[in-house]
Scaffold this motif. Structure first.
Motif, short mmCIF file in Angstrom:
data_model
loop_
_atom_site.label_atom_id
_atom_site.label_comp_id
_atom_site.label_asym_id
_atom_site.label_seq_id
_atom_site.Cartn_x
_atom_site.Cartn_y
_atom_site.Cartn_z
N THR A 165 8.92 -4.16 -7.09
CA THR A 165 7.68 -4.56 -7.98
C THR A 165 7.09 -3.65 -8.76
OG1 THR A 165 5.63 -5.90 -7.84
CG2 THR A 165 6.05 -4.49 -6.24
N LEU A 166 6.62 -3.82 -9.99
CA LEU A 166 5.94 -2.93 -10.74
C LEU A 166 4.56 -2.94 -10.67
CD1 LEU A 166 8.04 -3.53 -14.16
CD2 LEU A 166 8.51 -1.82 -12.18
N ALA A 167 3.94 -3.73 -9.55
CA ALA A 167 2.43 -3.82 -9.64
C ALA A 167 1.84 -3.02 -8.41
CB ALA A 167 2.14 -5.27 -9.37
N ILE A 168 2.65 -3.11 -7.19
CA ILE A 168 2.03 -2.45 -6.13
C ILE A 168 3.14 -1.57 -5.45
CG2 ILE A 168 0.89 -2.77 -3.80
CD1 ILE A 168 -0.41 -5.19 -4.71
N SER A 169 2.71 -0.38 -5.09
CA SER A 169 3.68 0.52 -4.59
C SER A 169 3.33 1.50 -3.33
CB SER A 169 4.62 1.22 -5.53
OG SER A 169 5.54 2.30 -5.15
N ASP A 170 3.97 2.12 -2.71
CA ASP A 170 3.51 3.14 -1.76
C ASP A 170 3.55 4.84 -2.12
OD1 ASP A 170 3.07 1.56 0.87
OD2 ASP A 170 4.87 0.66 -0.01
N GLY A 171 2.61 5.47 -1.98
CA GLY A 171 2.59 6.81 -2.31
C GLY A 171 1.90 7.79 -1.35
N MET A 172 1.93 8.89 -1.53
CA MET A 172 1.31 10.01 -0.99
C MET A 172 0.25 10.47 -1.71
SD MET A 172 4.06 12.72 0.35
CE MET A 172 4.92 12.40 2.01
N ILE A 173 -1.17 10.37 -1.33
CA ILE A 173 -2.28 10.93 -1.91
C ILE A 173 -2.47 12.61 -1.54
CG2 ILE A 173 -4.59 10.64 -2.00
CD1 ILE A 173 -4.36 7.67 -1.17
N VAL A 174 -2.44 13.21 -2.64
CA VAL A 174 -2.33 14.71 -2.34
C VAL A 174 -3.62 15.23 -3.05
CG1 VAL A 174 0.13 14.71 -2.38
CG2 VAL A 174 -0.98 14.93 -4.55
N LYS A 175 -4.06 16.37 -2.76
CA LYS A 175 -4.97 17.31 -3.28
C LYS A 175 -4.46 18.39 -4.04
CE LYS A 175 -9.56 18.65 -3.86
NZ LYS A 175 -10.33 17.80 -4.64
N VAL A 176 -5.04 18.58 -5.35
CA VAL A 176 -4.23 19.56 -6.33
C VAL A 176 -5.41 20.23 -6.85
CG1 VAL A 176 -2.92 20.37 -7.87
CG2 VAL A 176 -2.19 18.65 -6.44
N GLY A 177 -6.00 21.24 -6.43
CA GLY A 177 -7.35 21.98 -7.08
C GLY A 177 -8.46 21.06 -6.92
N ASP A 178 -9.08 20.73 -8.28
CA ASP A 178 -10.10 19.73 -8.43
C ASP A 178 -9.38 18.30 -8.49
OD1 ASP A 178 -9.00 20.33 -10.93
OD2 ASP A 178 -10.89 20.21 -12.03
N GLN A 179 -8.19 17.93 -8.64
CA GLN A 179 -7.69 16.81 -8.79
C GLN A 179 -7.25 16.11 -7.47
OE1 GLN A 179 -7.77 15.30 -11.89
NE2 GLN A 179 -8.88 17.17 -12.61
N THR A 180 -7.21 14.76 -7.54
CA THR A 180 -6.67 14.05 -6.54
C THR A 180 -5.50 13.19 -7.32
OG1 THR A 180 -8.61 13.78 -5.10
CG2 THR A 180 -7.02 12.27 -4.73
N LEU A 181 -4.20 13.34 -6.80
CA LEU A 181 -3.23 12.67 -7.38
C LEU A 181 -2.33 11.78 -6.45
CD1 LEU A 181 -1.87 15.98 -9.29
CD2 LEU A 181 -3.49 14.18 -10.33
N VAL A 182 -1.37 10.96 -7.06
CA VAL A 182 -0.73 10.20 -6.18
C VAL A 182 0.84 10.28 -6.56
CG1 VAL A 182 0.16 7.58 -5.57
CG2 VAL A 182 -2.32 8.29 -5.87
N VAL A 183 1.65 11.06 -5.57
CA VAL A 183 3.17 11.08 -5.66
C VAL A 183 3.78 9.81 -5.18
CG1 VAL A 183 4.97 12.56 -5.11
CG2 VAL A 183 2.97 13.54 -5.35
N PRO A 184 4.56 9.10 -6.04
CA PRO A 184 5.28 7.77 -5.43
C PRO A 184 6.25 8.31 -4.44
CG PRO A 184 5.33 8.08 -7.94
CD PRO A 184 4.74 9.31 -7.45
N LEU A 185 6.16 7.29 -3.37
CA LEU A 185 7.06 7.43 -2.17
C LEU A 185 8.47 7.33 -2.48
CD1 LEU A 185 6.14 8.39 0.70
CD2 LEU A 185 6.31 6.04 1.21
N THR A 186 8.72 6.77 -3.21
CA THR A 186 10.22 6.47 -3.52
C THR A 186 10.87 7.85 -4.16
OG1 THR A 186 9.60 5.74 -6.07
CG2 THR A 186 9.92 4.05 -4.19
N HIS A 187 10.28 8.73 -4.68
CA HIS A 187 10.83 10.12 -5.04
C HIS A 187 10.92 11.02 -3.80
CE1 HIS A 187 11.26 9.34 -9.42
NE2 HIS A 187 10.26 8.81 -9.43
N VAL A 188 10.12 10.79 -2.75
CA VAL A 188 9.70 11.93 -1.81
C VAL A 188 11.01 11.83 -0.74
CG1 VAL A 188 8.35 12.71 0.05
CG2 VAL A 188 7.43 11.61 -2.12
#
Length: 733
Positions: A586-609
């Motif tokens: 699906t293109l609506a809801i997915s799973d991912g890793m929530i990571v901390k990078v300096g002053d930013q909070t980002l999401v890495v899609p789990l499908t690439h990990v």
């Protein structure tokens, strides 16, 4: 429901009917030619014809009428189902599909005159062969004069109601038909429901007239005074004289759509069904009167039907006729049937999208609650786990509503192969596996174009000509295999051929000629194979209608990337090539890793990990002035600083002090993303930046975290490709 909505439903049903006919013809070609298969094909084409007539698509109706007539002769064993005829039926189905597309989009109908002549020729040849064994037909007697007659012009032109009623009222009684009259009779009376449900009676009469039937009697006894006339009711009944050579099945097929709303009676003792006035009508029912033209029937005819073709039908056995107390429309008082299992309803896509959006907000609310409880150190692990499980179940159920089998995409492939076989002279056998595998409707809709390009590429470039295959000891007929399966929360689609495989030397030489790579470049087999996705790349010797212009494969990769997927290649010389598409469900809801990078909070899609690790200092080696490489079990992969890519401040710049996330990308292979820390792994709702802001390089979208903050979702492919050059894949010594 508006006419536009009804027409939209008709075109949806056309797609289903075309798919059903395609499946049936494929079964016939494979050797399954039983009556059930042929009847299913006939019903599918007949359904399209009925709707085309109701909506006034004359070109579609005309072509479908000839197609249906040929199928009717096949069904009645008048035309043998030979391989040549199956090929003709398949080509006719392709043109029928084009007719439906033209009617839906308002385009020009396709050229079908030559194909109609072929179908008529097939019927004429069969009739000529059958006529040699049949006795000479007797001259057809002139039709007798009856109370009310309609010729073909009457049935195909607009009728003035007052003139028609005056003619009917003043019509003399109909004489009884003689025993010598050739043909048999069908009696019908459309009820109010037929007109309300789209079964306009005039269209039914036109269908009968097209079969050669002649109206010989009209029952006008139920017509009320004009002041009491209700245009939504049905007052008229007809008796038609049908030619002897027309089968009863052909007549009954006309009334498939209206059912009990237009009952028909056939047989020597049958009469016109009685009038039925719906109780909902505010007009009082007309007083019963003695019939003027026909004798009234107390109930619909339920006696066994005599075969109309019989020369001297035996009289039907006498049986006591029960006096029904319920209206005939109730089907003899039988209780309504229970809903059949597996029933479905049509849902407006807007409503479905709204449901998916609401489920997405529920996922966000659940994450916010989990974050709040965690911040306040509330010990409710069991309840929170239950809520998370229920939320995921609701999300999966909602997504399953939008899910469709990929067979709807695979069903288009046989036609593509027929067209390619005609243009290339190559014969290809299609094998399909996993066509019931389901994925999101949006992915399904956008998958057709890249799949078409890959199939055309496989037939034109991959599969050899019959002569070359025979010289290599192969079968002259190539094989194309399509398969789909679920794997690790994604869908895996494979397009495999048993052709010549990728000639890597030729690909590399062509890339050098096009200036895509340097002549002295050192590339692995996988990197050379990826060159076919470069813009403007083509190894075709000449430009044809199929390929050669250097467009297509780069579009395939871009379309797959837009779907959040990846494409890879497996090829072996003289064994064949396999393209593997890895797509999200699906293109609506997915799973991912929530990571901390300096002053930013980002999401890495789990499908690439692939994995995450904290490296030892000895595992990271420098390359040049500012490049770093990570040694992963003997293979060096580049380290990409996410902070530099997104412009984050106060981020970790020493890999041994942070966390490296090994990701797999389509264009640059594997890389290691340097982040400060990994906070969590959970579902996230994808919000498009294109809709709310604008496109940002390296960012696939945004989501809302449990604490209410907005986090960007990394586009791993773009981020790594922009930060790493193609020469980073170094093997350890």
């Amino acid at each position: 429901m508006s006419p536009e909505e009804i027409q939209g439903i008709f075109f949806l049903e056309c797609e289903e009917s075309l798919a059903s006919a395609e499946q049936g013809l494929a079964a016939c070609k494979a050797g399954t030619q039983d009556s059930d298969t042929v009847n299913a094909i006939f019903r599918a084409v007949h359904s399209i014809k009925g709707g085309a007539g109701a909506f006034g698509f004359e070109a579609l109706q005309g072509f479908t009428h000839t197609f249906e007539t040929l199928l009717s002769d096949v069904r009645e064993n008048l035309v043998p189902l030979t391989p040549a005829l199956i090929d003709l039926l398949l080509r006719s189905l392709d043109v029928l599909s084009d007719h439906v597309t033209a009617a839906r989009d308002g385009g020009s109908p396709p050229e079908d005159a030559s194909l109609i002549r072929e179908m008529e020729g097939a019927m004429a040849n069969a009739q000529g062969a059958n006529a040699q064994q049949a006795a000479p037909a007797e001259p057809e007697p002139a039709a007798p004069t009856h109370a009310v007659t309609f010729d073909e012009d009457d049935l195909t032109s607009d009728l003035d109601l007052d003139d028609l009623l005056n003619d009917l009222a003043g019509a003399p009684p109909a004489p009884e038909p003689t025993q010598e009259a050739a043909g048999w009779k069908v009696h019908l009376r459309p009820h109010a429901g037929a007109m309300r449900n789209g079964g306009e009676p005039l269209l039914l009469l036109r269908e009968l007239a097209a079969l050669g039937a002649v109206a010989c009697e009209c029952d006008t006894t139920s017509i009320p005074a004009l002041d009491d006339f209700d245009p939504h009711q049905g007052y008229l009944g007809w008796t038609y004289l049908v030619p002897q050579d027309v089968s009863e099945a052909s007549v009954r097929d006309i009334f498939d759509f209206v059912g009990d709303d237009c009952p028909i009676a056939i047989g020597p003792d049958a009469t016109i069904p009685p009038t039925q006035i719906e109780p909902s009508s505010t007009r009082p029912a007309p007083a019963a009167s003695a019939p003027k033209a026909v004798a009234p029937a107390p109930a619909p005819v339920a006696a066994p039907v005599q075969t109309p073709a019989a020369a001297n039908p035996a009289p039907a056995p006498a049986t006591p006729a029960p006096a029904p107390e319920a209206p005939a429309a109730t089907g003899g008082g039988a209780p309504p049937a229970a809903p059949a299992p597996g029933q479905s309803i049509r849902i407006d896509l807007v409503k479905l999208d709204k449901l998916i959006d609401t489920v997405g907000e529920l996922v966000i609310a659940q994450a916010m609650l989990a974050q709040r409880l965690q911040n306040e150190n509330v010990q409710s692990v069991e309840e929170l786990t239950l809520l998370e499980s229920l939320t995921r179940d609701i999300q999966e159920s909602a997504m399953s509503i939008r899910a469709q089998p990929i067979g709807s995409v695979f069903s288009r492939v046989p036609r593509i192969l027929r067209e390619l076989s005609s243009s290339t002279g190559k014969h290809v056998n299609l094998q399909v596996f996993g066509e019931t595998t389901e994925l999101d409707k949006t992915v399904i809709e956008r998958l057709g174009e890249p799949l078409t390009h890959l199939i055309r590429n496989a037939v034109d470039h991959g599969i050899e000509s019959p002569e070359d295959r025979l010289a290599k000891g192969k079968s002259p007929e190539g094989t194309l295999t399509l398969s789909a399966e679920h794997r690790s929360g994604r869908i895996l689609i494979k397009i495999a051929d048993d052709g010549a495989g990728i000639n890597r030397a030729r690909v590399f030489a062509k890339a050098v000629e096009k200036g895509i790579v340097a002549p002295d470049a050192v590339m692995s087999k996988e990197e050379i194979e990826q060159l076919i996705f470069a813009a403007g790349f083509s190894t075709a010797a000449s430009i044809t209608n199929v390929s050669g212009r250097g467009v297509g494969m780069d579009v395939v990769r871009q379309n797959v990337k837009d779907l959040g997927g990846r494409i890879s290649i497996e090829s072996e010389e003289d064994k064949g090539t396999t393209f593997i598409l890895t797509l999200p469900l699906t293109l609506a809801i997915s799973d991912g890793m929530i990571v901390k990078v300096g002053d930013q909070t980002l999401v890495v899609p789990l499908t690439h990990v692939v994995e995450s690790l904290r490296p030892e200092p000895k595992d990271v080696q420098g390359l040049g002035a500012s490049r770093q490489m990570l040694n992963v079990r003997g293979r060096f992969i580049p380290v990409v600083s996410v902070a530099e890519a997104v412009g984050a401040y106060d981020a970790v710049d020493n890999p041994s002090q942070g966390v490296l996330i090994v990701v797999d990308t389509e264009s640059a292979g594997q890389a290691a993303l340097l982040v400060d820390n990994i906070w969590d792994q959970r579902q996230f709702v994808i919000k498009s930046l294109d809709t709310h802001y604008r496109n940002v390089d390296g960012v696939a979208g945004a989501t809302i975290l449990g604490d209410g903050r907005v986090a960007l979702i990394l586009n791993v492919d773009t981020l790594v490709q922009g930060a790493v050059s193609s020469g980073y894949g170094l093997e350890a010594a």
